[in-house]
Design a protein around this motif. Structure first.
Motif, short mmCIF file in Angstrom:
data_model
loop_
_atom_site.label_atom_id
_atom_site.label_comp_id
_atom_site.label_asym_id
_atom_site.label_seq_id
_atom_site.Cartn_x
_atom_site.Cartn_y
_atom_site.Cartn_z
N PHE A 50 0.84 -1.19 0.00
CA PHE A 50 0.00 0.00 0.00
C PHE A 50 0.88 1.25 0.00
N PRO A 51 0.66 2.15 -0.95
CA PRO A 51 1.57 3.28 -1.12
C PRO A 51 1.50 4.31 0.00
N SER A 52 2.59 5.01 0.15
CA SER A 52 2.65 6.14 1.06
C SER A 52 1.80 7.28 0.49
N LEU A 53 1.09 7.94 1.36
CA LEU A 53 0.32 9.13 0.97
C LEU A 53 1.03 10.39 1.44
N SER A 54 2.02 10.20 2.27
CA SER A 54 2.78 11.32 2.79
C SER A 54 3.44 12.09 1.65
N GLY A 55 3.34 13.39 1.70
CA GLY A 55 3.93 14.23 0.66
C GLY A 55 2.99 14.53 -0.49
N ARG A 56 1.82 13.91 -0.49
CA ARG A 56 0.83 14.16 -1.55
C ARG A 56 -0.01 15.38 -1.18
N ASP A 57 -0.31 16.21 -2.17
CA ASP A 57 -1.14 17.37 -1.88
C ASP A 57 -2.62 17.02 -1.95
N ALA A 58 -3.45 17.93 -1.47
CA ALA A 58 -4.88 17.69 -1.39
C ALA A 58 -5.51 17.46 -2.76
N GLU A 59 -5.01 18.15 -3.77
CA GLU A 59 -5.57 17.99 -5.11
C GLU A 59 -5.33 16.58 -5.63
N TYR A 60 -4.16 16.03 -5.36
CA TYR A 60 -3.84 14.66 -5.80
C TYR A 60 -4.76 13.66 -5.09
N ILE A 61 -4.88 13.79 -3.77
CA ILE A 61 -5.72 12.88 -3.00
C ILE A 61 -7.16 12.97 -3.46
N THR A 62 -7.65 14.19 -3.65
CA THR A 62 -9.02 14.40 -4.12
C THR A 62 -9.23 13.73 -5.46
N ALA A 98 -7.67 17.10 2.96
CA ALA A 98 -7.09 18.15 3.81
C ALA A 98 -6.27 17.54 4.94
N TYR A 99 -6.79 16.49 5.55
CA TYR A 99 -6.08 15.84 6.64
C TYR A 99 -4.77 15.21 6.16
N ILE A 100 -4.83 14.47 5.07
CA ILE A 100 -3.63 13.79 4.56
C ILE A 100 -2.59 14.82 4.11
#
Length: 105
Positions: A50-62, A98-100
């Motif tokens: 499972f990939p790291s989400l750390s360092g990803r911005d809100a737009e990417y996560i969204t 936003a949280y991530i």
């Protein structure tokens, strides 16, 4: 004409950032702990396949969560993410993003 286009773009950007600022990071934290941390880790550092989400911005996560919610495959773990994203509301996605993104700062 150029000034009008500039104003439209500037307004859209401001509205977009206001939406991200209006997201409830506390609600995102609760959602993350309940649904995401088991695979992505308590600090979004990733675990096993499972990939790291750390360092990803809100737009990417969204964008990713919206893609999964739509049932579209993105990568090898899509079959796991699609069912998890199916019932997320727009607010849920904004809160998670936003949280991530805040964890990555």
């Amino acid at each position: 004409m150029k000034v009008s286009l500039f104003l439209v773009i500037a307004t859209a950007l401001l509205m977009g950032s206001a939406t991200l600022q209006a997201a409830d990071k506390s609600a995102g934290e609760t959602l993350y702990a309940d649904a995401c941390a088991q695979c992505h880790g308590p600090n979004a550092q990733g675990m096993a396949s499972f990939p790291s989400l750390s360092g990803r911005d809100a737009e990417y996560i969204t964008s990713r969560l919206e893609t999964y919610r739509a049932g579209e495959k993105v990568g090898s773990n899509s079959f796991l993410m699609i069912p998890n994203a199916t019932d997320l509301s727009d607010d849920d996605i904004a809160n998670l993003a936003a949280y991530i993104a805040d964890k990555a700062e």
